[in-house]
Design a protein around this motif. Sequence first.
Motif, mmCIF file in Angstrom:
data_model
loop_
_atom_site.group_PDB
_atom_site.id
_atom_site.type_symbol
_atom_site.label_atom_id
_atom_site.label_comp_id
_atom_site.label_asym_id
_atom_site.label_seq_id
_atom_site.Cartn_x
_atom_site.Cartn_y
_atom_site.Cartn_z
ATOM 1 N N TRP A 178 6.851 7.001 -10.686
ATOM 2 C CA TRP A 178 6.895 6.069 -10.000
ATOM 3 C C TRP A 178 6.764 4.748 -10.641
ATOM 4 O O TRP A 178 7.232 3.630 -10.205
ATOM 5 N N THR A 229 -0.710 4.702 8.561
ATOM 6 C CA THR A 229 0.111 5.510 7.521
ATOM 7 C C THR A 229 1.475 4.455 7.406
ATOM 8 O O THR A 229 1.887 4.735 6.169
ATOM 9 N N LEU A 270 0.717 1.625 5.381
ATOM 10 C CA LEU A 270 0.883 1.774 3.838
ATOM 11 C C LEU A 270 2.388 1.774 3.600
ATOM 12 O O LEU A 270 2.425 1.783 2.390
ATOM 13 N N TYR A 271 3.108 3.204 3.389
ATOM 14 C CA TYR A 271 4.588 2.931 3.316
ATOM 15 C C TYR A 271 5.083 1.958 3.189
ATOM 16 O O TYR A 271 5.947 1.948 2.169
ATOM 17 N N LYS A 302 3.951 -1.085 2.480
ATOM 18 C CA LYS A 302 2.646 -1.787 1.307
ATOM 19 C C LYS A 302 3.678 -1.197 0.241
ATOM 20 O O LYS A 302 4.064 -2.347 -0.601
ATOM 21 N N ALA A 303 4.175 -0.152 0.232
ATOM 22 C CA ALA A 303 4.944 0.713 -1.464
ATOM 23 C C ALA A 303 5.719 0.082 -1.605
ATOM 24 O O ALA A 303 5.979 0.440 -2.571
ATOM 25 N N PHE A 304 6.755 0.359 -0.214
ATOM 26 C CA PHE A 304 7.955 -0.617 -1.193
ATOM 27 C C PHE A 304 8.229 -1.710 -0.835
ATOM 28 O O PHE A 304 8.941 -2.870 -1.629
ATOM 29 N N GLN A 324 3.801 -3.371 -3.027
ATOM 30 C CA GLN A 324 3.912 -2.797 -3.921
ATOM 31 C C GLN A 324 4.656 -2.913 -4.890
ATOM 32 O O GLN A 324 5.100 -2.844 -6.323
#
Lengths: 271, 271
Positions: free
Chosen positions: B72, B100, B103-104, B106-108, B111
């Motif tokens: 990661w 959920t 949040l994915y 937000k990850a891509f 973040q």
Amino acid sequence: MTRAELFAQIQKKSSFLCVGLDPDLAKIPARLRSEPDPIFSFCKAIIEETADYAVAYKPNIAFFEALGSKGWETLQKVQELIPRDIFTIADAKRGDIGNTSKLYAKAFFEQMDFDSVTVAPYMGEDSVSPFLEFADKWVVLLALTSNAGSLDFQLIKDETGRPLYQSVLEKSQEWGTPENLMYVVGATRGELIGEVRKVVPDNFFLVPGVGAQGGSLADVAKYGMNSHCGLLVNSSRGIIYASQGKDFAVAARSEAAKLQAEMAGLLARYL
Amino acid sequence: MTRAELFAQIQKKSSFLCVGLDPDLAKIPARLRSEPDPIFSFCKAIIEETADYAVAYKPNIAFFEALGSKGWETLQKVQELIPRDIFTIADAKRGDIGNTSKLYAKAFFEQMDFDSVTVAPYMGEDSVSPFLEFADKWVVLLALTSNAGSLDFQLIKDETGRPLYQSVLEKSQEWGTPENLMYVVGATRGELIGEVRKVVPDNFFLVPGVGAQGGSLADVAKYGMNSHCGLLVNSSRGIIYASQGKDFAVAARSEAAKLQAEMAGLLARYL
């Protein structure tokens, strides 16, 4: 973990409770936020207090992934912390062409040591089968989910009147066995669980949607239980956020114990 | 990135090439394996040599995820390395219930700073829409994939004779626009691309399956191109593993240049 080992644990604990780990920094008790790894500290306390009542833990991977590489470190530590006799589900909803699914399987089964991964069926056999090639590891395949969007495609009927989720159940029976293939079957429509059970009598179901989403545990057991129990009923928020105060872990224990007590009664009645 | 910016870049480079980054430790040149982060060094060399010809890069997330938290970290570094005027696709095939999926996303999108994520449609609207709430970010939704398993469910016809992939196209038109929603449409069945284009005239397609999987670039352009080009054609192995020797980066450049030249001709012909 084998099906026999999972069933033995269900009998030993008189429980088919899966505790969902959806650790949200905004919701965990304030005092944990000063710790070096607040998410880990939170999960550790929840696991320690609920392990007597849970037969499975299901970390929701998105909650860790949203924190980047540090989140993945935490996820690995959480997985390692879960007692080895408790079934673990990486709730990741993965699925891609063959060589790519194989790498996702390696991520969860080799790089980490989860017992199972949730997998989406849209891309068909070669997206699912790579996960089934690992000994004593499981696929938990999406069939009938509990969210509003499940109505968009999963219930579309084909030319013979068969809904899509049923095609997923029937087709996937050619790929795996009750020893390595479970299904996600939402609890929000109790009678549909009975329909699913008719199509796949022997496989375990992972059942979300009890509690916060409104499903009834008694209905799930009535319509879904088989001779090996065949059910893992998940509760996430209802347990892990039972209290957001200092007593969060004890409150989680208490909620898990309540569900386990209800499950013990249902196991005695239907098994 | 906006659609206008993407189209401007396609015109500037006379290319609609997406380079797929599937970095496999077993396949990268031996001399890179002694570097501190071989996967990063490999991707860096590939990006530097192909950036003149590519309008998009598509890291396959599984290849990074299989390396755990370190993978990661590498993914984040690779994303940051890609020039900001080139479109980026996190090929992750995510999709889960609303909170959920958020949040994915937000990850891509937060973040990390990808322009788009590939998303699986099986769980319906609330699993896709959270990705569409980010300004100038895109969903690349699976419609008709190029793998053998695509036959299992995507072509099932409903009671009106409409195949599932078409239901996905039609339903998802209510969720996003051609400014934030693309579709994965495999190249392995050229004439089907024309069928898809009729249903969604304006959206971009991400087209895998040209080259290694046997699809024809000329057919893809003939059946799929629209007034904004509307195509990102992906090549992964054909470019990044054009040579496994010392000359891998130059060989990748050469393969990318060949594809770009063919694409320039097709753009001149059809646009």
